[in-house]
Structures are given as C-alpha cells and as structure tokens.
Design an enzyme around this catalytic site. Structure first.
Site, PDB file in Angstrom:
ATOM      1  N   VAL A  23       0.740  -1.523   0.181  1.00 17.92           N
ATOM      2  CA  VAL A  23       0.014  -0.512   0.067  1.00 17.92           C
ATOM      3  C   VAL A  23       0.752   1.430  -0.170  1.00 17.92           C
ATOM      4  CG1 VAL A  23      -1.505   1.588   0.680  1.00 17.92           C
ATOM      5  CG2 VAL A  23      -1.986  -1.440   0.922  1.00 17.92           C
ATOM      6  N   SER A  25       4.597   3.078   1.736  1.00 15.67           N
ATOM      7  CA  SER A  25       6.132   3.207   2.870  1.00 15.67           C
ATOM      8  C   SER A  25       5.864   4.656   3.468  1.00 15.67           C
ATOM      9  CB  SER A  25       7.174   2.975   1.873  1.00 15.67           C
ATOM     10  OG  SER A  25       7.615   1.880   1.483  1.00 15.67           O
ATOM     11  N   LYS A  46       1.054  -3.520   8.590  1.00 18.44           N
ATOM     12  CA  LYS A  46       2.707  -2.308   8.964  1.00 18.44           C
ATOM     13  C   LYS A  46       3.859  -3.014   9.801  1.00 18.44           C
ATOM     14  CE  LYS A  46       3.312   2.449   9.981  1.00 18.44           C
ATOM     15  NZ  LYS A  46       2.818   3.284   9.419  1.00 18.44           N
ATOM     16  N   ASP A 147       0.974  11.758  16.691  1.00 17.58           N
ATOM     17  CA  ASP A 147       0.769  11.878  15.166  1.00 17.58           C
ATOM     18  C   ASP A 147      -0.650  12.396  14.516  1.00 17.58           C
ATOM     19  OD1 ASP A 147       2.509  12.773  13.666  1.00 17.58           O
ATOM     20  OD2 ASP A 147       3.157  10.830  13.066  1.00 17.58           O
TER      21      ASP A 147
END
Length: 400
Positions: A23, A25, A46, A147
C-alpha cells in the site's frame, strides 16, 4: 505493486497472512494489504523499519528490548474501541521485523481532500467531530496518538466516515531512545516541538491544526517545504491568522480552532469530549433541517434552515458522485449533474461558501473538458454567482 517483502507471499506464524498489495511506505515502516487465512478477512500489516529505530547492526539484547516494548505498546493501543479508530488486532514478527495486524480501511487519506481550497463546512464539522470522538475513546484508555495529521486519518469509501490509524506507534518510536522523534512538524504541538512527551491535549492541538487546514485550505504555519526548525519555532511563538477571517467560517468554529491552537496545554479544551460537544454546537448553529424550500425561497433563505440534518444527505450525495465517477468517468453528464446537486445541497446546509466553491470547480472542469464558454461551464459559474450573493446576504443578515 512491488515493494518491501516482494519476494515473500506469506508472513507470520505458519504463514498466516498472505501479502496481497504493497500500500505504501513511510519514515518508520511500510504497509501491506493482506489476507488473514485463519479468520478469512482482509487486514493491513504495518511493518516497522528497525534499522531506522535501532540502527543497522543492533545487538541481540537491544532487539529483544525493542520487540518487547513493541508488543506492550501494541497491547495498549489495541484496547481503543471506537468506530472512528482503525482497530489493532494483533502484533507479530517476520524474521527480525515486527509488524502490526490492523483493520484494513478501504479509503483515502484526508490529505487527498485538502489543498489550496477549504472543505465545505458540513464535511469539516462531520469529520472533525468523528476524529474528536476517536480521540476521546483513546484518551479514555490513556492512549495518546502524538502524530495526528491528515495522512493518519483515512476516509472510508463505503460511508465517508473517518478512521484514525497508527495509534501506539508514536510512543513506541519515542521510547526507542534513538534520535528520532515521532510527529510531523506541520501539525506538532509546542510541547512536542520541545521534545516533551505531551499528553491528550497535544493531540487536541494537532486536531486544531488539521481543522484549521480544512476550513482555510492551508496549515496554520508554513507548508510541507518549510524547515522543521522554523515550523517548531512558529508553533511555539507565533499566532496564526484567525480562520474566521476566511469568509463563511462561523465565529464559534473560529473560536474553537483558536482554543485548540493555544500555546499552553492548560488553555486548550479540557478533553476531546468537550471538542465533540463544541462541534455539535457549530452544526446546530448552521440550522436544523426544515421542510423542502418553496419556489419563492432563494439560496440565502435556504441557507438558514440547514445543519445537522443535512449531514447524512451530504454524505450520500458525495458517495453518489464517487460511484458515478467510478462507473462513467469524471466528465460524464450524470457526474456533472450529481456534483451540481451536491453543490446546492451544501449551500442549503448553510455553507454558502462551500457551495460557491463547488460550483467554481464544476465550471473550471467543464471549461477544461468542453472548451471555454460552453453552456455547462456558464451554468456552473452562474450557480457560483448565486451562492456568492447568498453568502453576502446571509452575512449581512447576521450582522444587522
């Protein structure tokens, strides 16, 4: 699509996960769409780039510590239960590379919807409220994201609801004791810019940055090309232009975003649930849904009667545009008609600015596809003008 692990087709214990598609990086890893052969469901894997976190030649003891920490942080993040947070199902390891097993979200990141133009207010309020609900559920479990940014917020194709991804990764990255710190300077709170751990209110500041970009079309400070040091200094010392200076942004929404962007954490809203309620108040301010407009009503009259009741209708209209575009292509007359209906519905919801912007985009697209001066483009620009006039009328009525 080729990418890391391209020589492998299965990973995990007993080859449980079949790799389907690479998908993307990022700085600390890469993501695969995969098939869970045990539970027969689609998942996202992931993988974490350990060389970025512990160096290229870590000793075995160091690797063991990192793996244990990764498992602990994954367990904590997996406790978050919200319709607006991508679930973490498991964690595993492939060789020396740990990976998370997560809910696969078929959709696009919020960043794909952002650019130089603001989003319609109804969509901004809907997505912001969902993000805040997801944060509230995480904070109830003492899980801080650290984040929050547009690429970590996915918008589902099926229903246009959001899913926050990558919970738990930032604290794990911070705890590796490398020189790397999780977070993205464009959306990072002042305390995180100072390399402090931060808390739930750090997530609220980042949400404020995302909401600012949704209503104005740009982040509160700088852009993706700005130096990290300059952005950190701006977050710590400068005040952004108030988003309310952009025409059509209601004062309560302007106040909420500025409160989220307060430099001191104690000056921000107490928690994410306060933000959820504040966004709901903004939606109510836009007006409750009423009867269908009469022929005598103009756009300015319709703009007073919309609001939270329009959320589902707007979502359905957006999905209709997407489905028709997939079936027929962007320049098909059915797609143009659906976009016009979405623009008018946006204006009727109280977002006259968003309606004018959507009509402007339709007009520009028709100019590109069919040549300048074609009837479709002229009709679209006429629709834009109607909603521009309605916006001015609505503003004068509010100030009289």
């Amino acid at each position: 699509m080729r990418g890391p692990h391209q020589e492998r087709t299965r990973v995990g214990r007993d080859g449980r996960f079949e790799l389907v598609e690479h998908v993307g990086s990022g700085g600390f890893g890469h993501v695969w769409r995969a098939r869970d052969s045990v539970l027969a469901r689609e998942v996202a894997l992931k993988f974490l780039a350990l060389d970025r976190l512990v160096g290229r030649r870590p000793n075995p003891e160091r690797l063991a510590v990192v793996r244990d920490r990764f498992a602990r942080e994954s367990l904590i993040a997996a406790k978050v239960d919200s319709a607006f947070v991508a679930r973490i199902y498991d964690c595993d390891i492939d060789g020396d590379e740990p990976f998370l097993v997560m809910e696969y979200v078929d959709g696009r990141p919020l960043s794909d919807y952002l650019g130089s133009r603001p989003l319609p207010l109804a969509r901004t309020c809907r997505w912001s409220g969902q993000i805040a609900q997801g944060l509230a559920a995480a904070h109830d479990r003492s899980v801080v994201h650290r984040d929050i940014k547009p690429v970590n917020i996915l918008v589902r194709e099926a229903d246009s609801d959001v899913r926050i991804v990558d919970f738990g990764l930032s604290r794990f990255i911070d705890a590796t004791e490398t020189h790397s710190q999780a977070g993205t300077p464009l959306y990072m709170s002042p305390e995180r810019c100072r390399a402090e751990p931060g808390d739930e209110r750090s997530d609220l500041y980042s949400l404020g940055c995302v909401m600012y970009e949704m209503v104005t079309g740009w982040p509160p400070f700088g852009d993706e090309h700005a130096e990290a040091f300059a952005l950190a200094r701006a977050h710590e010392e400068q005040l952004p232009m108030r988003p309310g200076q952009a025409a059509g942004v209601p004062a309560p929404l302007d106040d909420l975003i500025m409160a989220l962007l307060a430099k001191e954490p104690r000056q921000r809203p107490d928690n994410a649930r306060v933000v959820v309620r504040a966004i709901a108040e903004v939606e109510r301010l836009l007006g409750d849904i009423g009867p269908e407009p009469s022929p005598e009503e103009g756009p300015a009259d319709q703009a007073h009667r919309a609001g939270t009741g329009f959320a589902d209708r707007l979502s359905a209209a957006e999905l209709n545009v997407r489905h028709l575009t997939t079936q027929h292509g962007r320049d098909h007359h059915l797609v143009i008609t659906a976009r016009i209906e979405l623009a008018d519905l946006t204006g009727q919801s109280g977002d006259t600015r968003g309606a004018a912007d959507l009509y402007d985009r339709i007009g520009r697209d028709c100019d590109d596809w069919y040549g300048p001066g074609n009837s479709l483009a002229l009709d679209a620009f006429e629709g834009m003008a109607r909603w521009v006039v309605a916006r001015g009328t609505t503003r004068s009525q509010h100030t009289s």
